[in-house]
Design a protein around this motif. Structure first.
Motif, PDB file in Angstrom:
ATOM      1  N   GLU A 134       0.772  -1.252   0.119  1.00 31.27           N
ATOM      2  CA  GLU A 134       0.035   0.118  -0.087  1.00 31.27           C
ATOM      3  C   GLU A 134       0.840   1.064   0.091  1.00 31.27           C
ATOM      4  OE1 GLU A 134      -4.382   0.455   2.034  1.00 31.27           O
ATOM      5  OE2 GLU A 134      -2.846   0.604   3.285  1.00 31.27           O
ATOM      6  N   THR A 137       2.359   1.792  -3.399  1.00 37.85           N
ATOM      7  CA  THR A 137       1.530   2.351  -4.546  1.00 37.85           C
ATOM      8  C   THR A 137       1.300   3.808  -4.114  1.00 37.85           C
ATOM      9  OG1 THR A 137       0.371   0.458  -4.522  1.00 37.85           O
ATOM     10  CG2 THR A 137      -0.916   2.274  -5.290  1.00 37.85           C
ATOM     11  N   VAL A 138       1.307   4.114  -3.045  1.00 36.85           N
ATOM     12  CA  VAL A 138       0.913   5.486  -2.794  1.00 36.85           C
ATOM     13  C   VAL A 138       2.487   6.429  -3.147  1.00 36.85           C
ATOM     14  CG1 VAL A 138       0.818   7.345  -0.979  1.00 36.85           C
ATOM     15  CG2 VAL A 138      -0.525   5.545  -0.983  1.00 36.85           C
ATOM     16  N   TYR A 139       3.258   5.877  -2.697  1.00 40.92           N
ATOM     17  CA  TYR A 139       4.650   6.562  -3.065  1.00 40.92           C
ATOM     18  C   TYR A 139       4.881   6.671  -4.568  1.00 40.92           C
ATOM     19  CZ  TYR A 139       9.864   6.799  -4.106  1.00 40.92           C
ATOM     20  OH  TYR A 139      11.009   7.152  -4.440  1.00 40.92           O
ATOM     21  N   ALA A 141       2.532   6.876  -6.968  1.00 42.25           N
ATOM     22  CA  ALA A 141       1.534   7.852  -7.499  1.00 42.25           C
ATOM     23  C   ALA A 141       2.221   9.229  -7.329  1.00 42.25           C
ATOM     24  CB  ALA A 141       0.152   7.314  -7.002  1.00 42.25           C
ATOM     25  N   ILE A 142       2.554   9.469  -6.213  1.00 47.58           N
ATOM     26  CA  ILE A 142       3.095  10.836  -5.788  1.00 47.58           C
ATOM     27  C   ILE A 142       4.649  11.230  -6.493  1.00 47.58           C
ATOM     28  CG2 ILE A 142       3.754  12.399  -4.044  1.00 47.58           C
ATOM     29  CD1 ILE A 142       1.935  10.798  -1.890  1.00 47.58           C
ATOM     30  N   HIS A 151      -1.705  16.642  -3.417  1.00 43.22           N
ATOM     31  CA  HIS A 151      -2.135  15.336  -2.964  1.00 43.22           C
ATOM     32  C   HIS A 151      -2.518  15.058  -1.626  1.00 43.22           C
ATOM     33  CE1 HIS A 151       0.292  13.558  -6.440  1.00 43.22           C
ATOM     34  NE2 HIS A 151       1.208  14.554  -6.363  1.00 43.22           N
ATOM     35  N   LEU A 153      -3.083  12.781   1.243  1.00 43.34           N
ATOM     36  CA  LEU A 153      -2.757  11.263   1.713  1.00 43.34           C
ATOM     37  C   LEU A 153      -3.908  11.087   3.017  1.00 43.34           C
ATOM     38  CD1 LEU A 153      -1.587   8.763   1.735  1.00 43.34           C
ATOM     39  CD2 LEU A 153       0.482   9.829   2.713  1.00 43.34           C
ATOM     40  N   LYS A 161       2.220   6.567   7.097  1.00 41.57           N
ATOM     41  CA  LYS A 161       2.386   7.946   6.224  1.00 41.57           C
ATOM     42  C   LYS A 161       3.740   8.399   6.589  1.00 41.57           C
ATOM     43  CE  LYS A 161      -1.147  10.073   8.132  1.00 41.57           C
ATOM     44  NZ  LYS A 161      -1.613   8.949   9.061  1.00 41.57           N
ATOM     45  N   LYS A 304      -5.392  15.258  -5.580  1.00 41.64           N
ATOM     46  CA  LYS A 304      -5.235  13.679  -5.755  1.00 41.64           C
ATOM     47  C   LYS A 304      -5.551  13.203  -4.418  1.00 41.64           C
ATOM     48  CE  LYS A 304      -2.707  13.337 -10.266  1.00 41.64           C
ATOM     49  NZ  LYS A 304      -1.552  12.501 -10.905  1.00 41.64           N
ATOM     50  N   HIS A 306      -5.249   9.988  -2.230  1.00 39.57           N
ATOM     51  CA  HIS A 306      -4.360   8.594  -1.909  1.00 39.57           C
ATOM     52  C   HIS A 306      -4.901   8.237  -0.619  1.00 39.57           C
ATOM     53  CE1 HIS A 306      -1.831   9.912  -5.097  1.00 39.57           C
ATOM     54  NE2 HIS A 306      -1.869  11.043  -4.519  1.00 39.57           N
ATOM     55  N   ARG A 307      -5.139   6.797  -0.547  1.00 36.66           N
ATOM     56  CA  ARG A 307      -5.653   6.072   0.534  1.00 36.66           C
ATOM     57  C   ARG A 307      -4.899   5.133   1.193  1.00 36.66           C
ATOM     58  NH1 ARG A 307     -11.690   6.374   1.221  1.00 36.66           N
ATOM     59  NH2 ARG A 307     -12.446   7.491  -0.633  1.00 36.66           N
TER      60      ARG A 307
END
Length: 343
Positions: A134, A137-139, A141-142, A151, A153, A161, A304, A306-307
């Motif tokens: 998870e 994926t966030v890393y 995308a940003i 963004h 988060l 985080k 944007k 992000h979860r």
């Protein structure tokens, strides 16, 4: 000989810029220079916003600049002038008082006094932790956005985080850029500073109210001169003209303490977004409980989203139950407990 005029934001409760004649010996003055000027019967500090050769239409005598403060380079401050002007207009505050906030509290000569103890502890260097799926994926995308983008988060408490922030700051430093990490004053704990110090060592600087004026001045100059690459601080850290910004992070963006309620009344989160737009870098707003404004902007596609829904290490979130207080009143009485307590 063509005369030049400087538009100056003086450090006084005056709404707009004042015009001064540029004397021949100061013809090298440029936007961003810190200058000393006459104001009434006194001398005043100011920052030059622009130079023009067009004489103002006035019947009054135009006074001349007194001197240029050689301590400050025009370039670093010039990069913030448009942002300062927006701040003054948006929050209805004298532009000179806003501009003065980008300067350190003490002169450069006083910054080198020896510290009794550094606010940043020394640790052996620590290797980055591996991100889980998870976080990865966030890393990614940003990290894909290099220009301005906000963004949001949204990650539950304990989802990791901060580790994502650390990886993104590491990427920013490898690109030769600097970073700004903002968080509420109450969240600026030794544990957080230690975590950054273990990862980045002597590359971090601090700016917050618990530091002395000498310490704030020292860190200010270390950021300006490129000796440090990551600035960690409360909302006031926004005003340090950090060069070559590549990433801004606002952690706990929902916190009301990002609002300043005296003198210049501003919201640190919103001002940070405008700064990111001005320098064309991504900004991350992190929270486990996002503010309504940020959530609305994310739902409209302005931010944007992000979860991060899982805690690191698959630790389970606490179970939450809704209790009907009316239905439990009789049972509470039977157990001789307050009505709001359940079994």
């Amino acid at each position: 000989m063509i005369r030049k005029y400087a538009h100056v934001a003086v450090v006084a409760p005056i709404k707009g810029l004042l015009t001064y004649l540029v004397p021949q010996e100061l013809s090298h003055v440029s936007a961003g220079n810190v200058v000393n000027v006459p104001l009434g019967k006194r001398k005043c500090r100011g920052i030059v916003f622009s130079i023009t050769d067009q004489a103002p239409e006035t019947e009054f005598e135009i006074k001349s600049l007194d001197s240029i403060d050689p301590e400050y380079e025009a370039h670093s401050i010039a990069l913030r002038l448009k942002w300062i002007q927006w701040l003054a207009e948006y929050y209805f505050h004298p532009i000179g008082l806003v501009a003065d906030l980008v300067l350190p509290p003490l002169s450069k000569g006083k910054k080198n006094a020896a510290r009794k103890r550094s606010p940043i502890p020394e640790f052996p260097p620590e290797s980055p932790f591996a991100l889980n799926e998870e976080q990865e994926t966030v890393y990614n995308a940003i990290a894909a956005d290099t220009g301005f983008q906000t963004h949001l988060l949204y990650g539950v408490t304990g989802s990791g985080k901060t580790e994502v922030y650390l990886h993104l700051f590491e990427k920013t430093l490898k690109e030769g850029k600097t970073g700004l990490f903002l968080l509420p004053e109450i969240s600026l704990t030794p544990q957080l500073v230690n975590r950054f110090a273990k990862r980045f060592g002597s590359k971090i600087a601090l700016l917050h109210s618990q530091l002395t004026d000498r310490e704030r001045t020292q860190f200010w100059w270390e950021m300006i001169q490129g000796e440090k690459q990551i600035l960690i601080g409360a909302r006031s850290a926004l005003f340090c003209p950090v060069p070559n910004l590549g990433l801004i992070v606002v952690d706990e963006e929902h916190e009301s303490s990002f609002k300043q309620e005296e003198k210049l009344k501003y919201h640190g989160r919103d001002v940070a977004i405008m700064l990111a737009k001005e320098v064309n870098c991504p900004i991350i707003l992190g929270s486990a409980t996002p503010s309504f404004e940020s959530w609305l902007n994310a739902s409209k596609g302005k931010f944007k989203l992000h979860r991060m829904t899982k805690r690191v290490g698959d630790i389970q979130l606490p179970e939450i139950k809704i209790i009907d207080l009316k239905a439990s009143a009789a049972r509470s009485k039977e157990l001789k407990l307050p009505f709001w307590m359940s079994e």
